[in-house]
Motif scaffolding. Structure first.
Motif, PDB file in Angstrom:
ATOM      1  N   GLU A   1      -9.651   8.059   4.167  1.00  9.22           N
ATOM      2  CA  GLU A   1     -10.510   7.738   3.074  1.00  9.22           C
ATOM      3  C   GLU A   1     -11.468   8.602   2.234  1.00  9.22           C
ATOM      4  OE1 GLU A   1     -13.270   4.826   5.144  1.00  9.22           O
ATOM      5  OE2 GLU A   1     -11.807   3.191   5.268  1.00  9.22           O
TER       6      GLU A   1
ATOM      7  N   MET B   1       0.789  -8.757   4.631  1.00  7.02           N
ATOM      8  CA  MET B   1       0.676 -10.040   4.007  1.00  7.02           C
ATOM      9  C   MET B   1      -0.649 -10.524   3.718  1.00  7.02           C
ATOM     10  SD  MET B   1       2.612 -13.163   6.432  1.00  7.02           S
ATOM     11  CE  MET B   1       4.066 -12.234   6.709  1.00  7.02           C
ATOM     12  N   ARG B   2      -0.857 -11.430   2.784  1.00  5.71           N
ATOM     13  CA  ARG B   2      -1.979 -12.050   2.254  1.00  5.71           C
ATOM     14  C   ARG B   2      -1.735 -13.632   2.159  1.00  5.71           C
ATOM     15  NH1 ARG B   2      -3.300  -7.864   3.797  1.00  5.71           N
ATOM     16  NH2 ARG B   2      -4.289  -6.050   2.518  1.00  5.71           N
TER      17      ARG B   2
ATOM     18  N   GLU C   1      -3.064   7.131   9.203  1.00  8.78           N
ATOM     19  CA  GLU C   1      -3.461   5.802   8.406  1.00  8.78           C
ATOM     20  C   GLU C   1      -4.946   5.887   8.224  1.00  8.78           C
ATOM     21  OE1 GLU C   1      -1.459   1.882   9.717  1.00  8.78           O
ATOM     22  OE2 GLU C   1      -2.062   2.868  11.705  1.00  8.78           O
ATOM     23  N   GLY C   2      -5.389   5.101   7.267  1.00 10.76           N
ATOM     24  CA  GLY C   2      -6.805   4.999   7.006  1.00 10.76           C
ATOM     25  C   GLY C   2      -7.555   6.187   6.386  1.00 10.76           C
TER      26      GLY C   2
ATOM     27  N   GLU D   1       3.968  -0.154   2.229  1.00 10.59           N
ATOM     28  CA  GLU D   1       3.654  -0.907   3.246  1.00 10.59           C
ATOM     29  C   GLU D   1       3.478  -2.259   3.038  1.00 10.59           C
ATOM     30  OE1 GLU D   1       1.093   0.104   6.595  1.00 10.59           O
ATOM     31  OE2 GLU D   1       1.400  -1.670   7.605  1.00 10.59           O
TER      32      GLU D   1
ATOM     33  N   ASN E   1       5.841  -4.937   8.551  1.00 13.53           N
ATOM     34  CA  ASN E   1       5.184  -5.051  10.053  1.00 13.53           C
ATOM     35  C   ASN E   1       6.037  -6.231  10.792  1.00 13.53           C
ATOM     36  OD1 ASN E   1       2.731  -3.212  10.262  1.00 13.53           O
ATOM     37  ND2 ASN E   1       2.592  -4.155   8.439  1.00 13.53           N
TER      38      ASN E   1
ATOM     39  N   PRO F   1      -5.451 -11.040   7.551  1.00 15.00           N
ATOM     40  CA  PRO F   1      -4.381 -10.936   8.475  1.00 15.00           C
ATOM     41  C   PRO F   1      -4.720 -10.907   9.722  1.00 15.00           C
ATOM     42  CG  PRO F   1      -4.085  -9.347   6.689  1.00 15.00           C
ATOM     43  CD  PRO F   1      -5.335  -9.900   6.474  1.00 15.00           C
TER      44      PRO F   1
ATOM     45  N   GLY G   1      -4.118   5.585   2.878  1.00 15.23           N
ATOM     46  CA  GLY G   1      -5.395   5.174   2.975  1.00 15.23           C
ATOM     47  C   GLY G   1      -6.179   4.894   1.694  1.00 15.23           C
ATOM     48  N   PHE G   2      -7.340   4.318   1.657  1.00 19.69           N
ATOM     49  CA  PHE G   2      -7.863   3.950   0.462  1.00 19.69           C
ATOM     50  C   PHE G   2      -8.206   5.171  -0.467  1.00 19.69           C
ATOM     51  CE2 PHE G   2     -10.221  -0.016   2.776  1.00 19.69           C
ATOM     52  CZ  PHE G   2      -9.031  -0.565   2.787  1.00 19.69           C
TER      53      PHE G   2
ATOM     54  N   GLN H   1       0.771  -1.232  -0.129  1.00 16.05           N
ATOM     55  CA  GLN H   1      -0.127   0.096   0.097  1.00 16.05           C
ATOM     56  C   GLN H   1       1.044   1.137  -0.041  1.00 16.05           C
ATOM     57  OE1 GLN H   1      -2.339   0.749   3.534  1.00 16.05           O
ATOM     58  NE2 GLN H   1      -4.073   1.729   2.184  1.00 16.05           N
TER      59      GLN H   1
ATOM     60  N   ARG I   1      -5.933   4.484  12.782  1.00 17.38           N
ATOM     61  CA  ARG I   1      -7.049   4.787  11.792  1.00 17.38           C
ATOM     62  C   ARG I   1      -8.347   5.169  12.424  1.00 17.38           C
ATOM     63  NH1 ARG I   1      -7.532  -0.410   9.149  1.00 17.38           N
ATOM     64  NH2 ARG I   1      -9.455  -1.011  10.134  1.00 17.38           N
TER      65      ARG I   1
ATOM     66  N   SER J   1       5.849  -8.666  14.496  1.00 20.31           N
ATOM     67  CA  SER J   1       5.052  -8.865  15.624  1.00 20.31           C
ATOM     68  C   SER J   1       6.203  -9.192  16.900  1.00 20.31           C
ATOM     69  CB  SER J   1       4.776 -10.372  15.338  1.00 20.31           C
ATOM     70  OG  SER J   1       3.643 -10.459  14.693  1.00 20.31           O
TER      71      SER J   1
ATOM     72  N   ASP K   1       3.509   1.573  15.204  1.00 26.11           N
ATOM     73  CA  ASP K   1       2.217   1.663  14.458  1.00 26.11           C
ATOM     74  C   ASP K   1       1.108   1.528  15.269  1.00 26.11           C
ATOM     75  OD1 ASP K   1       0.691   0.846  12.251  1.00 26.11           O
ATOM     76  OD2 ASP K   1       1.215  -1.270  11.936  1.00 26.11           O
ATOM     77  N   ASP K   2       0.007   1.973  14.762  1.00 30.67           N
ATOM     78  CA  ASP K   2      -1.428   1.996  15.421  1.00 30.67           C
ATOM     79  C   ASP K   2      -1.434   2.742  16.676  1.00 30.67           C
ATOM     80  OD1 ASP K   2      -1.870   0.127  13.548  1.00 30.67           O
ATOM     81  OD2 ASP K   2      -2.087  -1.462  14.969  1.00 30.67           O
TER      82      ASP K   2
HETATM   83  P1  C2E Z   1      -1.438  -2.383  10.025  1.00 26.09           P
HETATM   84  O1  C2E Z   1      -0.162  -2.652  10.098  1.00 26.09           O
HETATM   85  O2  C2E Z   1      -1.966  -1.169  11.058  1.00 26.09           O
HETATM   86  O3  C2E Z   1      -1.801  -2.136   8.747  1.00 26.09           O
HETATM   87  C1  C2E Z   1      -2.912  -1.204   8.004  1.00 26.09           C
HETATM   88  C2  C2E Z   1      -4.107  -1.869   7.799  1.00 26.09           C
HETATM   89  O4  C2E Z   1      -5.072  -0.864   7.520  1.00 26.09           O
HETATM   90  C3  C2E Z   1      -4.210  -2.664   6.508  1.00 26.09           C
HETATM   91  O5  C2E Z   1      -5.106  -4.001   6.858  1.00 26.09           O
HETATM   92  C4  C2E Z   1      -4.752  -2.040   5.355  1.00 26.09           C
HETATM   93  O6  C2E Z   1      -5.228  -2.712   4.554  1.00 26.09           O
HETATM   94  C5  C2E Z   1      -5.818  -1.281   6.019  1.00 26.09           C
HETATM   95  N1  C2E Z   1      -6.039   0.110   5.668  1.00 26.09           N
HETATM   96  C6  C2E Z   1      -5.236   0.721   5.009  1.00 26.09           C
HETATM   97  N2  C2E Z   1      -5.817   2.099   4.552  1.00 26.09           N
HETATM   98  C7  C2E Z   1      -7.203   1.741   4.908  1.00 26.09           C
HETATM   99  C8  C2E Z   1      -8.355   2.778   4.714  1.00 26.09           C
HETATM  100  O7  C2E Z   1      -8.324   3.724   4.288  1.00 26.09           O
HETATM  101  N3  C2E Z   1      -9.508   1.816   5.248  1.00 26.09           N
HETATM  102  C9  C2E Z   1      -9.593   0.951   6.135  1.00 26.09           C
HETATM  103  N4  C2E Z   1     -10.725   0.529   6.443  1.00 26.09           N
HETATM  104  N5  C2E Z   1      -8.442   0.181   6.117  1.00 26.09           N
HETATM  105  C10 C2E Z   1      -7.183   0.664   5.576  1.00 26.09           C
HETATM  106  P2  C2E Z   1      -4.774  -5.475   6.535  1.00 26.09           P
HETATM  107  O8  C2E Z   1      -3.745  -5.719   5.433  1.00 26.09           O
HETATM  108  O9  C2E Z   1      -5.959  -6.315   6.728  1.00 26.09           O
HETATM  109  O10 C2E Z   1      -3.709  -5.741   7.851  1.00 26.09           O
HETATM  110  C11 C2E Z   1      -3.994  -5.756   9.179  1.00 26.09           C
HETATM  111  C12 C2E Z   1      -3.213  -5.986  10.270  1.00 26.09           C
HETATM  112  O11 C2E Z   1      -2.641  -7.266  10.319  1.00 26.09           O
HETATM  113  C13 C2E Z   1      -1.915  -4.711   9.964  1.00 26.09           C
HETATM  114  O12 C2E Z   1      -2.150  -3.770  10.513  1.00 26.09           O
HETATM  115  C14 C2E Z   1      -0.945  -5.635  10.940  1.00 26.09           C
HETATM  116  O13 C2E Z   1      -0.940  -5.366  12.249  1.00 26.09           O
HETATM  117  C15 C2E Z   1      -1.310  -6.969  10.340  1.00 26.09           C
HETATM  118  N6  C2E Z   1      -0.305  -7.316   9.454  1.00 26.09           N
HETATM  119  C16 C2E Z   1      -0.259  -7.572   7.819  1.00 26.09           C
HETATM  120  N7  C2E Z   1       0.731  -7.976   7.259  1.00 26.09           N
HETATM  121  C17 C2E Z   1       1.450  -8.486   8.417  1.00 26.09           C
HETATM  122  C18 C2E Z   1       2.875  -8.978   8.264  1.00 26.09           C
HETATM  123  O14 C2E Z   1       3.353  -9.243   7.600  1.00 26.09           O
HETATM  124  N8  C2E Z   1       3.207  -9.227   9.750  1.00 26.09           N
HETATM  125  C19 C2E Z   1       2.939  -8.987  10.856  1.00 26.09           C
HETATM  126  N9  C2E Z   1       3.333  -9.113  12.105  1.00 26.09           N
HETATM  127  N10 C2E Z   1       1.636  -8.247  10.908  1.00 26.09           N
HETATM  128  C20 C2E Z   1       1.059  -7.789   9.749  1.00 26.09           C
END
Ligand code: C2E
Ligand code: MG
Ligand code: MG
Ligand code: MG
Length: 280
Positions: free
Chosen positions: A239, A63-64, A236-237, A60, A115, A75, A257-258, A45, A203, A117, A179-180
């Protein structure tokens, strides 16, 4: 009647719980072979400078998991599962190497954010600093182009050990982002002790921006605190245009963000080479 429905309800919940546990167990088994099965990949992203809507200066890695029969598992499901079943170390190491490798193929020298863990920082885990330095060596990515994202919860579990690892990572030349930000417990009190280059405002705050006046005050004070500590601020986020304009106004440096760009496969950015398929 009440007796029957009471018993019925009890056994209904019981079955649901059993079913959920069984589902998780099955998913965990599949997760163990996901790397070998090549069902995991990274999407990217874009991260934009707040003042420049045209150029992404970073991406960023997210992972999928495309499960063979269940399709895409989010995730939010498989990362906690991987943490529980001890698979996160292998997944995390793969993600770092794959992201570094992908980034070397980007012509524009954009940064890549990965990211991490909490489990990757535990004493029993493979030393995260060695994993990162090995990935940089193997791929040839300049350390300044790698950014590691960690969450506040990590800082609470074992602050001294984590501080040591983060300082060593920082000495390698990689960047570190919190993050977050604002969703955990430690928040402001911890910021100054750790070598963060960037704070990512969660977000949840951005979402409230339009309806709740106090949220802009909170974001404004996060920005001024971060800036006075020499850190950059990402929001982040994003929209809506309204959110984007407000976040710019509040002094955020980077937007994600989206509205600006969704996570997408690497192929949509630059040619993709799978790290495991490269000639040795
Ligand atoms: P994160 O690191 O805070 O990643 C941002 C999340 O917000 C991503 O969700 C992304 O798709 C989503 N996002 C970005 N912009 C927007 C927006 O405008 N609106 C909304 N509603 N969502 C938005 P995703 O890809 O589902 O990942 C969720 C979480 O999973 C990540 O939060 C991160 O904590 C974890 N994650 C994902 N990939 C990895 C990885 O490779 N390793 C680790 N340890 N954690 C991961
Ligand atoms: Mg992140
Ligand atoms: Mg985040
Ligand atoms: Mg998150």
């Amino acid at each position: 009647r009440s007796k029957t429905s009471g018993r019925g309800r009890f056994s209904f919940y019981d079955e649901t719980l059993d079913h959920e546990l069984e589902e998780r167990r099955l998913l965990a088994i599949d997760l163990r072979t996901a790397l070998a099965d090549r069902t995991l990949c990274l999407h990217y992203q874009p991260l934009f400078e707040a003042e420049d809507r045209d150029t992404a200066t970073g991406f960023e890695a997210l992972m999928r998991w495309n499960h063979p029969t269940r399709g895409n598992v989010p995730p939010s499901i498989f990362i906690p599962l991987a943490e529980e079943c001890g698979e996160i170390e292998a997944l995390g190491t793969w993600a770092i190497e794959q992201a570094c490798n992908d980034a070397t193929l980007w012509k524009d020298c954009a940064r890549v954010a990965v990211n991490l863990s909490a489990a990757q920082f535990r004493a029993e885990a493979t030393d995260v600093v060695s994993v990162v330095s090995h990935a940089l060596e193997k791929t040839g990515l300049a350390p300044e182009r790698l950014e590691l994202e960690i969450t506040e919860s990590l800082l609470i579990s074992n602050p001294e050990q984590v501080l040591d690892s983060l300082n060593r990572l920082s000495n390698l030349g990689v960047r570190i982002a919190m993050d977050d930000f604002g969703t955990g417990y430690s928040s402001l009190a911890y910021l100054w002790r750790f070598p963060f280059n960037k704070v990512k405002i969660d977000r949840a705050f951005v979402k409230e921006l339009e309806d709740e006046g106090k949220v802009s005050l909170i974001i404004g004070s996060i920005v001024s605190l971060a800036h006075s500590l020499g850190m950059r601020v990402n929001a982040e986020g994003v929209e809506t245009e309204l959110q984007r304009d407000a976040l710019r106004q509040l002094g955020c440096d980077e937007l994600q963000g989206f509205l600006l760009g969704r996570p997408a496969p690497n192929e949509s950015h630059e040619p993709h080479v799978d790290i495991d398929r490269r000639a040795a």
